[in-house]
Design an enzyme around this catalytic site. Structure first.
Site, short mmCIF file in Angstrom:
data_model
loop_
_atom_site.label_atom_id
_atom_site.label_comp_id
_atom_site.label_asym_id
_atom_site.label_seq_id
_atom_site.Cartn_x
_atom_site.Cartn_y
_atom_site.Cartn_z
N LEU A 165 0.73 -1.29 -0.04
CA LEU A 165 -0.10 -0.22 -0.05
C LEU A 165 1.04 1.36 0.36
CD1 LEU A 165 -3.00 -1.51 2.35
CD2 LEU A 165 -2.93 -0.33 0.07
N ASP A 166 0.57 2.51 -1.05
CA ASP A 166 0.49 3.15 -0.84
C ASP A 166 1.30 4.08 0.59
OD1 ASP A 166 2.08 2.71 -3.67
OD2 ASP A 166 0.12 3.69 -4.00
N PRO A 167 1.86 4.80 0.93
CA PRO A 167 2.16 5.67 2.36
C PRO A 167 0.99 6.78 2.91
CG PRO A 167 4.20 6.00 1.57
CD PRO A 167 3.33 5.32 0.18
#
Length: 295
Positions: free
Chosen positions: A38-40
């Site tokens: 998951l992206d930040p």
């Protein structure tokens, strides 16, 4: 040593590897991996595999995922999400009906060009490393599958929430960008929450703070065989169990149908994921403790 799956509700501004690093300290276990980055800026379901359960990561990464994404029209950024540098802005003339009209073009098998700000490697270099140097290179398109794309409510002018169910490797921010291109006004992903991964739902996820505060975090772990709950289970005889533990194939009991099965020992221990061809069972992946001896 701890073994099992932890379904984390990933907080914003953490990378998936940040979560794994923190949990290594909690469980005092180096073998920790996750089931899909998951992206930040994204939050939501992040399955984390601990101990021998890390042997299941390869299966977790292949499954479908589901997201709630906030689409913001009229903006284009270098990262394709709202965290990036704005490249262009323009008034939005399209309506909700216009948006609904283009969504069918983005369902089923579609082609996506990976964004420059991604971990995709080309000629041995990660794209985001090139992007940070101001470089952009040609990227081959990839085939991904959008199984469901539903327009939900509008949270603000020119902002719409989308529900997306998709295959491995789908970039939701690229989907938002491409929808904006199709509408002619541009778009970015303004927020993202993963609601399902590896068949685990957001309602099953645990906040990272809860894990950090737990006196016995091991009690929060799920058995690794819960990842394979869609496959039927099969209990083995002592003789068959010994063969499986020794890495040998075994004869299929009775008129067992071809397919994939969960194999269990005489004491209920999950041993392996196995494939049956109608005559024999061959281990796909074993999960038992090799230090346990069976006579």
């Amino acid at each position: 040593m701890p073994d099992g799956i932890l379904i984390i509700d990933k907080p914003a501004d953490w990378t998936s590897m940040d979560v794994c690093a923190k949990l290594r300290g909690v469980f005092h276990e180096k073998r920790i991996g996750h089931g899909g980055t998951l992206d930040p800026m994204a939050t939501g379901v992040l399955p984390v595999f601990i101990g021998r359960a890390t042997r299941a990561v390869e299966f977790a990464e292949k499954g479908d995922k589901e997201y709630l994404a906030l689409l913001r029209l009229g903006v284009v950024t270098d990262t394709q999400d709202s965290s990036g540098t704005i490249l262009s802005q323009q008034p939005v003339a399209c309506s909700r009906q216009d948006l609904e009209a283009v969504l069918p073009c983005f369902t089923g098998e579609i082609q996506q060009i990976p964004p420059m700000y991604s971990a995709v490697k080309i000629n041995g270099q990660k794209l985001y490393q090139l992007a940070r140097k101001g470089r952009e290179i040609e990227r081959p398109a990839r085939t991904v599958t959008i199984r469901a794309l539903e327009l939900l409510e509008s949270s603000a002018p020119n902002e719409y929430q989308l529900r997306v169910r998709c295959s491995k490797g789908t970039y939701i921010r690229t989907l938002c960008h491409d929808i904006g291109q199709a509408l002619g006004c541009g778009a970015v992903m303004a927020a993202l929450r993963r609601t399902m991964a590896c068949s685990f739902l957001l309602s099953e996820a645990i906040a990272l703070e809860q894990v950090l505060a737990a006196e016995t975090p091991e009690a929060l772990l799920r058995p690794v065989d819960t990842l394979f709950s869609d496959y039927p289970g099969l209990s083995l005889s002592p003789a068959a169990e010994k063969k499986v533990r020794n890495g040998a194939q075994i004869s299929a009991p009775g008129a067992l149908s071809s397919g994939t099965y969960r194999l269990y020992g005489t004491d209920g221990t999950f041993l392996a994921l196995s494939r049956c061809d109608g005559q024999k069972l061959v281990t796909i992946k074993s999960f038992f403790n090799t230090q346990v001896q069976v006579n």
